[in-house]
Design a protein around this motif. Structure first.
Motif, mmCIF file in Angstrom:
data_model
loop_
_atom_site.group_PDB
_atom_site.id
_atom_site.type_symbol
_atom_site.label_atom_id
_atom_site.label_comp_id
_atom_site.label_asym_id
_atom_site.label_seq_id
_atom_site.Cartn_x
_atom_site.Cartn_y
_atom_site.Cartn_z
ATOM 1 N N THR A 246 24.191 40.450 29.688
ATOM 2 C CA THR A 246 24.752 40.203 31.006
ATOM 3 C C THR A 246 26.250 40.478 31.022
ATOM 4 O O THR A 246 26.958 40.214 30.046
ATOM 5 C CB THR A 246 24.518 38.746 31.449
ATOM 6 O OG1 THR A 246 25.104 37.854 30.500
ATOM 7 C CG2 THR A 246 23.025 38.454 31.558
ATOM 8 N N VAL A 247 26.712 41.012 32.165
ATOM 9 C CA VAL A 247 28.132 41.234 32.419
ATOM 10 C C VAL A 247 28.439 40.492 33.718
ATOM 11 O O VAL A 247 28.035 40.933 34.804
ATOM 12 C CB VAL A 247 28.454 42.736 32.552
ATOM 13 C CG1 VAL A 247 29.939 42.951 32.814
ATOM 14 C CG2 VAL A 247 28.018 43.494 31.301
ATOM 15 N N THR A 248 29.109 39.348 33.617
ATOM 16 C CA THR A 248 29.254 38.471 34.772
ATOM 17 C C THR A 248 30.667 37.900 34.891
ATOM 18 O O THR A 248 31.347 37.666 33.893
ATOM 19 C CB THR A 248 28.271 37.285 34.696
ATOM 20 O OG1 THR A 248 28.490 36.558 33.481
ATOM 21 C CG2 THR A 248 26.833 37.761 34.730
ATOM 22 N N ARG A 249 31.068 37.717 36.155
ATOM 23 C CA ARG A 249 32.307 37.009 36.519
ATOM 24 C C ARG A 249 33.556 37.628 35.899
ATOM 25 O O ARG A 249 34.538 36.934 35.598
ATOM 26 C CB ARG A 249 32.228 35.522 36.157
ATOM 27 C CG ARG A 249 31.088 34.774 36.816
ATOM 28 C CD ARG A 249 31.302 33.255 36.787
ATOM 29 N NE ARG A 249 31.620 32.747 35.475
ATOM 30 C CZ ARG A 249 30.729 32.287 34.614
ATOM 31 N NH1 ARG A 249 29.433 32.318 34.905
ATOM 32 N NH2 ARG A 249 31.117 31.806 33.442
ATOM 33 N N ASN A 250 33.543 38.929 35.694
ATOM 34 C CA ASN A 250 34.738 39.633 35.224
ATOM 35 C C ASN A 250 35.518 40.165 36.425
ATOM 36 O O ASN A 250 34.956 40.394 37.495
ATOM 37 C CB ASN A 250 34.333 40.782 34.309
ATOM 38 C CG ASN A 250 33.536 40.297 33.114
ATOM 39 O OD1 ASN A 250 34.073 39.753 32.165
ATOM 40 N ND2 ASN A 250 32.209 40.478 33.167
ATOM 41 N N THR A 251 36.818 40.414 36.222
ATOM 42 C CA THR A 251 37.671 40.849 37.325
ATOM 43 C C THR A 251 38.542 42.022 36.909
ATOM 44 O O THR A 251 39.138 42.015 35.820
ATOM 45 C CB THR A 251 38.583 39.694 37.789
ATOM 46 O OG1 THR A 251 37.782 38.579 38.192
ATOM 47 C CG2 THR A 251 39.453 40.136 38.967
ATOM 48 N N ALA A 252 38.614 43.026 37.802
ATOM 49 C CA ALA A 252 39.544 44.148 37.631
ATOM 50 C C ALA A 252 40.516 44.147 38.806
ATOM 51 O O ALA A 252 40.093 44.016 39.963
ATOM 52 C CB ALA A 252 38.793 45.465 37.572
ATOM 53 N N SER A 253 41.782 44.318 38.519
ATOM 54 C CA SER A 253 42.746 44.384 39.613
ATOM 55 C C SER A 253 42.610 45.694 40.375
ATOM 56 O O SER A 253 42.987 45.781 41.550
ATOM 57 C CB SER A 253 44.170 44.218 39.082
ATOM 58 O OG SER A 253 44.517 45.294 38.223
ATOM 59 N N LEU A 254 42.057 46.734 39.724
ATOM 60 C CA LEU A 254 41.886 48.027 40.368
ATOM 61 C C LEU A 254 40.409 48.397 40.489
ATOM 62 O O LEU A 254 39.804 48.190 41.525
ATOM 63 C CB LEU A 254 42.659 49.105 39.588
ATOM 64 C CG LEU A 254 44.180 48.907 39.518
ATOM 65 C CD1 LEU A 254 44.823 49.965 38.624
ATOM 66 C CD2 LEU A 254 44.782 48.946 40.917
ATOM 67 N N ARG A 255 39.796 48.905 39.406
ATOM 68 C CA ARG A 255 38.426 49.419 39.517
ATOM 69 C C ARG A 255 37.546 48.936 38.366
ATOM 70 O O ARG A 255 38.018 48.725 37.257
ATOM 71 C CB ARG A 255 38.453 50.953 39.531
ATOM 72 C CG ARG A 255 39.114 51.540 40.777
ATOM 73 C CD ARG A 255 39.295 53.040 40.661
ATOM 74 N NE ARG A 255 40.272 53.385 39.630
ATOM 75 C CZ ARG A 255 40.676 54.623 39.360
ATOM 76 N NH1 ARG A 255 40.179 55.648 40.043
ATOM 77 N NH2 ARG A 255 41.576 54.854 38.417
ATOM 78 N N GLY A 256 36.256 48.838 38.703
ATOM 79 C CA GLY A 256 35.275 48.479 37.685
ATOM 80 C C GLY A 256 35.352 47.034 37.251
ATOM 81 O O GLY A 256 35.708 46.742 36.114
ATOM 82 N N GLY A 257 34.992 46.128 38.151
ATOM 83 C CA GLY A 257 35.066 44.714 37.806
ATOM 84 C C GLY A 257 34.212 44.371 36.592
ATOM 85 O O GLY A 257 34.659 43.687 35.677
ATOM 86 N N GLY A 258 32.967 44.857 36.597
ATOM 87 C CA GLY A 258 32.095 44.625 35.452
ATOM 88 C C GLY A 258 32.251 45.696 34.396
ATOM 89 O O GLY A 258 32.571 45.405 33.240
#
Length: 321
Positions: A246-258
């Motif tokens: 699982t790839v969850t609750r990650n954050t990107a300030s620009l692109r590709g949160g997960g």
């Protein structure tokens, strides 16, 4: 010097105890047998001497097991072409003393680390290309039921796996590491596998949790709560495979949160990319941002990501919204 080392050891022990997650407890010496069948382990008592581990490493016989007690102050270098095992008792810690990579593994070395917290590493000091805050691996590394936490480097804040190197993580945690450039938790240039492991709360400019430029496989693992400009959870530029992960609750300030994939391949099987966020506006790929990669979803879900699940639109077959 010794008194200073003791102060470092006390600090690291408190930090490690506060941050330890799900580590196995005490291991009897008889259970930590050497690779050649000898059930006797050499005890390294860092309670009595925080600087005892490196001399023990240098003097160890091939295949020997070193049973560590307490907080050992380094950094530590495994530079001789021989197999070694280092096993911690209770909450044992390898403290890099902010003097470079906490653990450096030379090419040709096969090293097993288990039941340890690896912390307070800084990669190569005063070097813009500093690599591997916690672990700089050029050999073959197996890490079992351990924490890599509280390290920093320019690349690979927690772990740098060099070209041609192999690293295998089992039931381990990589967390609270930072990288100025890529791979807050891990930067991989070789072959890297994570099994039943967690990568969380790491940060970098690219690939907050993981940055892959080699071959990386996750099985039964979690990448969560990491942060980056691009690829909050994972930045991929080569071959990435997720099995039942699982790839969850990650954050990107620009692109590709997960996941942000810049070319290469991404194969997801029985996996999920969910509740990730990209703050680059519409089309920034809250779940997956695909920049020229081949992304395959097999019984996998990309959903509930913001502002969208996959971008650009139509770049990931089977992903909508």
């Amino acid at each position: 010097m010794l008194e200073q080392a003791r102060r470092w050891a006390t600090t690291a022990t408190v930090a490690a105890a506060a941050g330890a997650v799900g580590l196995v407890g005490a291991i009897p010496a008889a259970a930590a047998g050497t690779d050649n069948g000898d059930d006797h382990a050499t005890v390294v008592n860092c309670f009595h001497n925080p600087l005892a581990l490196q001399p023990a490493i240098d003097g160890a016989a091939p295949g020997e097991t070193l049973l560590v007690k307490g907080t050992c102050v380094g950094p530590f270098t495994f530079s001789v072409d021989k197999n070694l095992t280092v096993t911690g008792q209770k909450h044992s810690t390898l403290n890099g003393n902010r003097a470079g990579s906490t653990v450096t593994v030379a090419a040709g070395v096969r090293l097993r680390l288990s039941h340890l917290t690896i912390t307070n590493g800084t990669g190569t000091p005063d070097d813009a290309t500093g690599q591997g805050g916690g672990i700089l691996n050029n050999g073959t590394l197996t890490l079992t039921e351990s924490n890599v936490a509280g390290n920093h480097a320019n690349n690979g804040g927690g772990i740098w796996n060099a070209p041609g190197a192999t690293a295998n993580l089992f039931r381990s945690v990589v967390r609270h590491n930072t990288a100025a450039d890529s791979g807050g938790g891990v930067r991989n240039q070789g072959t890297f596998t994570l099994s039943e492991s967690t990568v969380n709360d790491n940060s970098a400019a690219n690939g907050g949790g993981l940055a892959n430029f080699g071959s990386m496989t996750l099985s039964g693992s979690k990448v969560r709560d990491n942060y980056a400009d691009n690829g909050g959870g994972i930045f991929n530029a080569n071959a990435l495979t997720l099995n039942h992960s699982t790839v969850t609750r990650n954050t990107a300030s620009l692109r590709g949160g997960g996941i942000y994939s810049e070319g290469g391949t991404v194969n997801l099987s029985g996996s999920e990319v969910r509740h990730n966020t990209a703050n680059g506006g519409a089309g920034s790929g809250g779940g997956i941002f695909n920049s020229g990669a081949t992304v395959t979803l097999d019984r996998s879900a990309v959903r509930d990501n913001r502002p969208d699940n996959c971008a650009p639109t139509g770049s990931v077959t089977g992903c909508t919204g």
